[in-house]
Scaffold this active site. Structure first.
Site, PDB file in Angstrom:
ATOM      1  N   ASN A 110     -12.772   2.407   7.973  1.00  0.00           N
ATOM      2  CA  ASN A 110     -13.906   2.573   7.058  1.00  0.00           C
ATOM      3  C   ASN A 110     -13.781   3.821   6.171  1.00  0.00           C
ATOM      4  O   ASN A 110     -14.770   4.358   5.682  1.00  0.00           O
ATOM      5  CB  ASN A 110     -15.243   2.502   7.808  1.00  0.00           C
TER       6      ASN A 110
ATOM      7  N   GLU B  95     -18.942  20.022  13.888  1.00  0.00           N
ATOM      8  CA  GLU B  95     -17.782  19.364  13.267  1.00  0.00           C
ATOM      9  C   GLU B  95     -17.062  20.309  12.287  1.00  0.00           C
ATOM     10  O   GLU B  95     -15.839  20.275  12.185  1.00  0.00           O
ATOM     11  CB  GLU B  95     -18.223  18.081  12.566  1.00  0.00           C
TER      12      GLU B  95
ATOM     13  N   HIS C 189     -15.679   9.610   7.058  1.00  0.00           N
ATOM     14  CA  HIS C 189     -16.672   9.975   8.073  1.00  0.00           C
ATOM     15  C   HIS C 189     -17.475  11.137   7.504  1.00  0.00           C
ATOM     16  O   HIS C 189     -16.922  11.971   6.788  1.00  0.00           O
ATOM     17  CB  HIS C 189     -15.973  10.426   9.368  1.00  0.00           C
TER      18      HIS C 189
ATOM     19  N   TYR D 217     -14.378  12.861  18.744  1.00  0.00           N
ATOM     20  CA  TYR D 217     -15.229  11.680  18.890  1.00  0.00           C
ATOM     21  C   TYR D 217     -15.768  11.536  20.314  1.00  0.00           C
ATOM     22  O   TYR D 217     -16.113  10.423  20.724  1.00  0.00           O
ATOM     23  CB  TYR D 217     -14.443  10.432  18.496  1.00  0.00           C
TER      24      TYR D 217
ATOM     25  N   THR E  80     -21.949   2.632   8.249  1.00  0.00           N
ATOM     26  CA  THR E  80     -20.671   2.535   8.989  1.00  0.00           C
ATOM     27  C   THR E  80     -19.875   1.261   8.690  1.00  0.00           C
ATOM     28  O   THR E  80     -18.663   1.313   8.518  1.00  0.00           O
ATOM     29  CB  THR E  80     -20.953   2.595  10.517  1.00  0.00           C
TER      30      THR E  80
ATOM     31  N   ARG F 233     -24.139  11.344   3.280  1.00  0.00           N
ATOM     32  CA  ARG F 233     -24.324  10.086   4.013  1.00  0.00           C
ATOM     33  C   ARG F 233     -24.654   8.946   3.037  1.00  0.00           C
ATOM     34  O   ARG F 233     -24.178   7.830   3.194  1.00  0.00           O
ATOM     35  CB  ARG F 233     -25.430  10.212   5.066  1.00  0.00           C
TER      36      ARG F 233
ATOM     37  N   LYS G  18     -10.234   9.384   6.171  1.00  0.00           N
ATOM     38  CA  LYS G  18      -9.472   8.880   7.313  1.00  0.00           C
ATOM     39  C   LYS G  18      -8.080   8.383   6.875  1.00  0.00           C
ATOM     40  O   LYS G  18      -7.803   8.270   5.673  1.00  0.00           O
ATOM     41  CB  LYS G  18     -10.269   7.759   7.984  1.00  0.00           C
TER      42      LYS G  18
ATOM     43  N   ARG H 183     -17.730   3.557   1.262  1.00  0.00           N
ATOM     44  CA  ARG H 183     -17.310   2.551   2.252  1.00  0.00           C
ATOM     45  C   ARG H 183     -17.411   1.128   1.692  1.00  0.00           C
ATOM     46  O   ARG H 183     -16.596   0.277   2.017  1.00  0.00           O
ATOM     47  CB  ARG H 183     -18.137   2.699   3.526  1.00  0.00           C
TER      48      ARG H 183
ATOM     49  N   PHE I 138     -15.281   0.640  21.579  1.00  0.00           N
ATOM     50  CA  PHE I 138     -14.365   0.826  20.444  1.00  0.00           C
ATOM     51  C   PHE I 138     -13.650   2.182  20.449  1.00  0.00           C
ATOM     52  O   PHE I 138     -12.878   2.474  19.534  1.00  0.00           O
ATOM     53  CB  PHE I 138     -15.122   0.650  19.119  1.00  0.00           C
TER      54      PHE I 138
HETATM   55  P1  CMP Z   1     -17.457   7.444  11.892  1.00  0.00           P
HETATM   56  O1  CMP Z   1     -18.469   7.809  10.886  1.00  0.00           O
HETATM   57  O2  CMP Z   1     -16.125   8.095  11.822  1.00  0.00           O
HETATM   58  O3  CMP Z   1     -18.079   7.746  13.341  1.00  0.00           O
HETATM   59  C1  CMP Z   1     -17.708   7.044  14.494  1.00  0.00           C
HETATM   60  C2  CMP Z   1     -16.838   5.870  14.189  1.00  0.00           C
HETATM   61  O4  CMP Z   1     -16.780   4.896  15.200  1.00  0.00           O
HETATM   62  C3  CMP Z   1     -17.411   5.135  12.998  1.00  0.00           C
HETATM   63  O5  CMP Z   1     -17.233   5.875  11.842  1.00  0.00           O
HETATM   64  C4  CMP Z   1     -16.650   3.833  13.068  1.00  0.00           C
HETATM   65  O6  CMP Z   1     -15.371   3.890  12.454  1.00  0.00           O
HETATM   66  C5  CMP Z   1     -16.486   3.671  14.568  1.00  0.00           C
HETATM   67  N1  CMP Z   1     -17.429   2.663  15.061  1.00  0.00           N
HETATM   68  C6  CMP Z   1     -18.753   2.792  15.203  1.00  0.00           C
HETATM   69  N2  CMP Z   1     -19.292   1.658  15.691  1.00  0.00           N
HETATM   70  C7  CMP Z   1     -18.265   0.794  15.859  1.00  0.00           C
HETATM   71  C8  CMP Z   1     -18.173  -0.530  16.337  1.00  0.00           C
HETATM   72  N3  CMP Z   1     -19.252  -1.213  16.740  1.00  0.00           N
HETATM   73  N4  CMP Z   1     -16.956  -1.112  16.356  1.00  0.00           N
HETATM   74  C9  CMP Z   1     -15.862  -0.442  15.953  1.00  0.00           C
HETATM   75  N5  CMP Z   1     -15.888   0.848  15.490  1.00  0.00           N
HETATM   76  C10 CMP Z   1     -17.079   1.451  15.449  1.00  0.00           C
END
Ligand code: CMP
Length: 135
Positions: free
Chosen positions: A112, A126, A115, A49, A91, A85, A9, A102, A57
Site C-alpha cells: 500500500n 515512530e 505509512h 510494527y 489502509t 493521513r 514502502k 494509496r 498479517f
Molecule cells: P501501515 O499504515 O503501514 O500500518 C500497518 C500495516 O499493516 C498497514 O499499513 C497495512 O499494510 C498492514 N495491514 C493492516 N491491516 C491488514 C490486513 N487486514 N491485511 C493485510 N495487511 C494489513
C-alpha cells in the site's frame, strides 16, 4: 506545530514513486524536516510494527517491508498528523478516497505504498525510531 512520520514502502521505492510522493507532500505545504533511505532489518521491522505482532498479517507485513529500501520522512506543520493521513488515504487502496496516494499507487492491503503515524503518541515514537533527537 506538530510532527509526524511518513514512510515510502519498498513498492514505492521500486516503482520510482519517491519523487511523485514528495511532490504531493510539498504541494500540500508540509515541511520536510528529516529524511532517510534505509533497508530495515527483520528485527527492526518487527519492532516498528510490534503493535501488530498478534495479527494474522504480521509476517507478511514484515516480509514486505524488509524486501527493499524504504524512505523515512519526518514532516512538520499545523495539524500535520491528520493532514498526512488524509493525503495518503485509508489502509486498503481499493477503499481509499479518490486522489489519495494509496488510491493512486497502492495495490493491496500489504502493498500500500506508504505509512503514516496515526496519533501524537505514535508519531513521537515512530519519529524517534528513525531519527535522533538532534537530527
Ligand atoms: P501501515 O499504515 O503501514 O500500518 C500497518 C500495516 O499493516 C498497514 O499499513 C497495512 O499494510 C498492514 N495491514 C493492516 N491491516 C491488514 C490486513 N487486514 N491485511 C493485510 N495487511 C494489513
Amino acid at each position: 506545530m506538530e510532527r509526524t512520520l511518513l514512510l515510502i514502502k519498498p513498492d514505492g521505492v521500486q516503482r520510482g514513486l519517491i519523487g511523485k510522493i514528495i511532490t504531493e507532500v510539498e504541494n500540500a505545504d508540509l515541511v520536510i524536516v528529516n529524511m532517510r533511505l534505509i533497508h530495515l532489518s527483520r528485527e527492526d521491522a518487527e519492532k516498528f510494527y510490534s503493535v501488530h505482532k498478534a495479527k494474522p498479517f504480521f509476517r507478511k507485513l514484515v516480509n514486505f517491508v524488509t524486501k527493499d529500501r524504504i524512505v523515512a520522512i519526518e514532516l512538520e506543520g499545523e495539524n500535520v498528523i491528520k493532514r498526512v493521513r488524509s493525503l495518503i488515504g485509508t489502509t486498503d487502496p481499493k477503499k481509499a478516497e479518490k486522489g489519495t496516494i494509496r488510491e493512486k499507487y497502492g495495490l493491496d492491503m500489504t502493498v500500500n505504498t506508504v505509512h503514516a503515524s496515526d496519533s501524537k503518541e505514535t508519531a513521537r515514537s515512530e519519529i524517534r525510531f528513525f531519527f535522533d533527537e538532534e537530527d
